[in-house]
Enzyme design. Structure first.
Site, mmCIF file in Angstrom:
data_model
loop_
_atom_site.group_PDB
_atom_site.id
_atom_site.type_symbol
_atom_site.label_atom_id
_atom_site.label_comp_id
_atom_site.label_asym_id
_atom_site.label_seq_id
_atom_site.Cartn_x
_atom_site.Cartn_y
_atom_site.Cartn_z
ATOM 1 N N ASP A 177 0.835 -1.206 0.000
ATOM 2 C CA ASP A 177 0.000 0.000 0.000
ATOM 3 C C ASP A 177 0.872 1.258 0.000
ATOM 4 O OD1 ASP A 177 -2.353 1.399 -0.050
ATOM 5 O OD2 ASP A 177 -2.837 1.092 2.066
ATOM 6 N N HIS A 191 2.452 3.535 -9.032
ATOM 7 C CA HIS A 191 2.222 2.109 -9.336
ATOM 8 C C HIS A 191 3.413 1.527 -10.103
ATOM 9 C CE1 HIS A 191 -1.690 2.463 -7.641
ATOM 10 N NE2 HIS A 191 -2.224 3.150 -8.639
ATOM 11 N N LEU A 240 10.779 -20.639 -4.323
ATOM 12 C CA LEU A 240 9.747 -19.793 -3.718
ATOM 13 C C LEU A 240 8.403 -19.975 -4.429
ATOM 14 C CD1 LEU A 240 9.003 -17.169 -1.944
ATOM 15 C CD2 LEU A 240 9.545 -15.890 -4.024
#
Ligand code: IPE
Ligand code: IPE
Ligand code: MG
Length: 244
Positions: free
Chosen positions: A22, A39, A133
């Site tokens: 955020d 962004h 991962l």
């Protein structure tokens, strides 16, 4: 006999780290830039943090990329976010695959553009056998939606005679969620100083340690991730039991 002070054993990395990324908009606003610039920088932070998670030996990393509520944003911003996702998947898939990353998506596919659904399928299929991962991208994701869909599937199975109502327990229920086979997050980080879950992993984070950090997502790096993990290691998880 050694006189060296006893060292605490290395607790090792948490198995699963989830992040609410955020603060992109505020990062841009502070610089007099359009939100898209935040962004864009945010997607660079994603690249850094995925690498950082691999270096730190984390097993599962879940990133909240777009919530089921984010459609309420202006259409141009939604389009910018989807555009960045396209670029990220097209550019990064080969490198993720090369690094042994397994990519999974959670969230509602319905409502996403067809070409994005194709990119998701390609990413999941190509990396399905990787053993490094596991990167879980929450896209058009909302916990309420996920839980309601699970309830619907359970009701369907019960109505069809495949499941008896009294067989439905917590483990069974969790098996109907999209996070099946993924351990619950040990730690959930939210950047930008906001302290709420915004419909993210509500079932799964029943006993997750929450770490709220002031850093805005575009500034987030491996060091911040390591700090959050240090904070996590200092917590005592009691799961309702007494201390000790
Ligand atoms: C996070 O940054 C990105 C998404 C929610 C997709 P925001 O866009 O929410 O940034 P702020 O909260 O307005 O600063
Ligand atoms: C949560 O952030 C969703 C993502 C990070 C993808 P928001 O910025 O949308 O959350 P609210 O609106 O502040 O709760
Ligand atoms: Mg926000």
């Amino acid at each position: 006999m050694s006189t060296a002070p006893a060292r605490k054993p290395d607790p090792g990395p948490p198995a699963h780290v989830a992040i609410i990324m955020d603060g992109n908009g505020r990062w841009a606003k502070a610089r007099g830039l359009p939100r898209i610039a935040g962004h864009q920088r945010g997607s660079e932070a994603v690249r850094r943090v995925v690498e950082g998670a691999q270096d730190l030996g984390i097993g599962y990393l879940t990133l909240y990329a777009f919530s089921s509520e984010n459609w309420k944003r202006p259409p141009s911003e939604v389009e910018d976010l989807m555009g960045l996702l396209r670029v990220y998947l097209r550019r990064e898939l080969a490198a993720l695959h090369r690094n042994g990353v397994r990519v999974r998506f959670i969230g509602e596919r319905h409502g996403l553009a067809d070409d994005i659904v194709s990119l998701i399928d390609e990413a999941e299929n190509r990396t399905a056998d990787n053993a490094g991962l596991t990167l879980i991208i929450a896209l058009n994701y909302g916990s309420h939606n996920e839980i309601v869909r699970a309830a619907r599937a359970i009701a369907r199975d019960a109505a069809a005679g495949r499941l008896r109502p009294d067989e439905i327990d917590e483990t069974r229920f969790a098996g109907y969620l999209q996070t099946i086979d993924i351990p619950d997050p040990d730690i959930l980080i939210r950047t930008s100083g906001e302290q709420r879950l915004s419909n993210f992993l509500l079932w799964q984070s029943a006993y997750t340690e929450l770490v709220f950090m002031d850093t805005l997502w575009p500034d987030f790096n491996k060091q911040n991730l390591a700090e959050a993990i240090d904070e996590f290691h200092g917590r005592e998880r009691r799961y309702g039991a007494t201390s000790g």
